[in-house]
Design a protein around this motif. Structure first.
Motif, PDB file in Angstrom:
ATOM      1  N   SER A 179     -30.020 -15.222 -13.616  1.00  0.00           N
ATOM      2  CA  SER A 179     -29.428 -16.484 -13.189  1.00  0.00           C
ATOM      3  C   SER A 179     -28.385 -16.186 -12.123  1.00  0.00           C
ATOM      4  CB  SER A 179     -28.768 -17.196 -14.375  1.00  0.00           C
ATOM      5  OG  SER A 179     -27.570 -16.541 -14.739  1.00  0.00           O
ATOM      6  N   ASP A 225     -33.270 -22.309  -8.276  1.00  0.00           N
ATOM      7  CA  ASP A 225     -33.634 -23.718  -8.418  1.00  0.00           C
ATOM      8  C   ASP A 225     -35.065 -23.969  -7.945  1.00  0.00           C
ATOM      9  OD1 ASP A 225     -31.149 -24.263  -9.451  1.00  0.00           O
ATOM     10  OD2 ASP A 225     -30.338 -25.120  -7.595  1.00  0.00           O
ATOM     11  N   PHE A 253     -37.352 -22.331 -10.747  1.00  0.00           N
ATOM     12  CA  PHE A 253     -37.265 -22.998 -12.044  1.00  0.00           C
ATOM     13  C   PHE A 253     -36.737 -24.409 -11.871  1.00  0.00           C
ATOM     14  CE2 PHE A 253     -36.422 -18.436 -12.595  1.00  0.00           C
ATOM     15  CZ  PHE A 253     -37.465 -18.100 -13.434  1.00  0.00           C
ATOM     16  N   PRO A 254     -37.520 -25.318 -11.278  1.00  0.00           N
ATOM     17  CA  PRO A 254     -37.026 -26.685 -11.080  1.00  0.00           C
ATOM     18  C   PRO A 254     -36.807 -27.373 -12.423  1.00  0.00           C
ATOM     19  CG  PRO A 254     -39.352 -26.551 -10.509  1.00  0.00           C
ATOM     20  CD  PRO A 254     -38.890 -25.153 -10.813  1.00  0.00           C
ATOM     21  N   ALA A 255     -35.847 -28.279 -12.427  1.00  0.00           N
ATOM     22  CA  ALA A 255     -35.504 -28.973 -13.668  1.00  0.00           C
ATOM     23  C   ALA A 255     -36.578 -29.930 -14.107  1.00  0.00           C
ATOM     24  CB  ALA A 255     -34.198 -29.731 -13.494  1.00  0.00           C
ATOM     25  N   THR A 274     -23.226 -25.107  -8.710  1.00  0.00           N
ATOM     26  CA  THR A 274     -23.976 -26.288  -9.097  1.00  0.00           C
ATOM     27  C   THR A 274     -24.762 -26.807  -7.913  1.00  0.00           C
ATOM     28  OG1 THR A 274     -22.102 -27.702  -8.550  1.00  0.00           O
ATOM     29  CG2 THR A 274     -22.246 -26.923 -10.821  1.00  0.00           C
ATOM     30  N   ALA A 275     -25.710 -27.655  -8.190  1.00  0.00           N
ATOM     31  CA  ALA A 275     -26.595 -28.164  -7.143  1.00  0.00           C
ATOM     32  C   ALA A 275     -25.834 -28.934  -6.080  1.00  0.00           C
ATOM     33  CB  ALA A 275     -27.670 -29.047  -7.764  1.00  0.00           C
ATOM     34  N   GLN A 278     -28.624 -19.135  -6.268  1.00  0.00           N
ATOM     35  CA  GLN A 278     -28.809 -20.355  -7.053  1.00  0.00           C
ATOM     36  C   GLN A 278     -29.897 -21.229  -6.438  1.00  0.00           C
ATOM     37  OE1 GLN A 278     -27.107 -21.359 -10.119  1.00  0.00           O
ATOM     38  NE2 GLN A 278     -28.983 -22.570 -10.030  1.00  0.00           N
TER      39      GLN A 278
END
Length: 168
Positions: A138, A163, A166-168, A30-31, A159
């Protein structure tokens, strides 16, 4: 007779514990476990880490999104380099190539090679991790048994690169 029974039970207990030990995890990173954006490792030649190389946002939209979700982000193309992750055995860093919103290539550009054991393990593990990353698209990939530390660093750097792509 008691010694034989104790030895047999000890052996069985040891085998049960050995086979019950988890050698691989399939956790996603996770980030909050990654370094903050813009950080990296400073070397004599500059900063390496989370800076994206290549063009960002040069593709086309992937298609209409559902009305409630809003517009779909543009498909990206370019080369993205994940942060350098310091592991117990040395640094690990991954670079991915994205074309039309899909990961087409993943390469570990830094990984432990300090001794013959590192070289032997990573000669086997790195190609597996690279192909798993491309297949999955991924960071949700299996870790390589016997290269758990390198695999963990690989997943974290991968990851970070994803990120960026593919930024949120």
């Amino acid at each position: 007779m008691k010694r034989i029974v104790v030895a047999l039970l000890s052996t069985i207990s040891g085998l049960v514990l050995l086979f019950a030990y988890p050698t691989s995890t399939n956790r996603s990173v996770t980030a909050d476990t990654l370094p903050a954006a813009g950080t990296g490792t400073t070397t004599g030649s500059g900063t390496t880490g989370s800076a994206a190389t290549g063009s960002a946002g040069t593709g086309t939209a992937t298609g209409p999104a559902p009305a409630a979700a809003g517009p779909a982000p543009a498909a990206k193309s370019g080369t993205f380099t994940g942060a350098t992750v310091q592991t117990r055995w040395g640094p690990v860093q991954v670079r991915i190539v994205v074309a039309n919103g899909k990961v087409t290539s993943a390469d570990a550009i830094k990984y432990p090679t300090g001794n013959g054991n590192d070289q032997q393990i990573n000669a086997y593990a790195i190609p597996q991790l690279n192909s798993e990353a491309v297949a999955a698209g991924s960071a949700k990939i299996d870790m390589v048994s016997g290269a758990t530390v390198t695999s963990g660093g690989y997943v974290q750097s991968l990851q970070d690169a994803i990120d960026q792509a593919f930024p949120a």
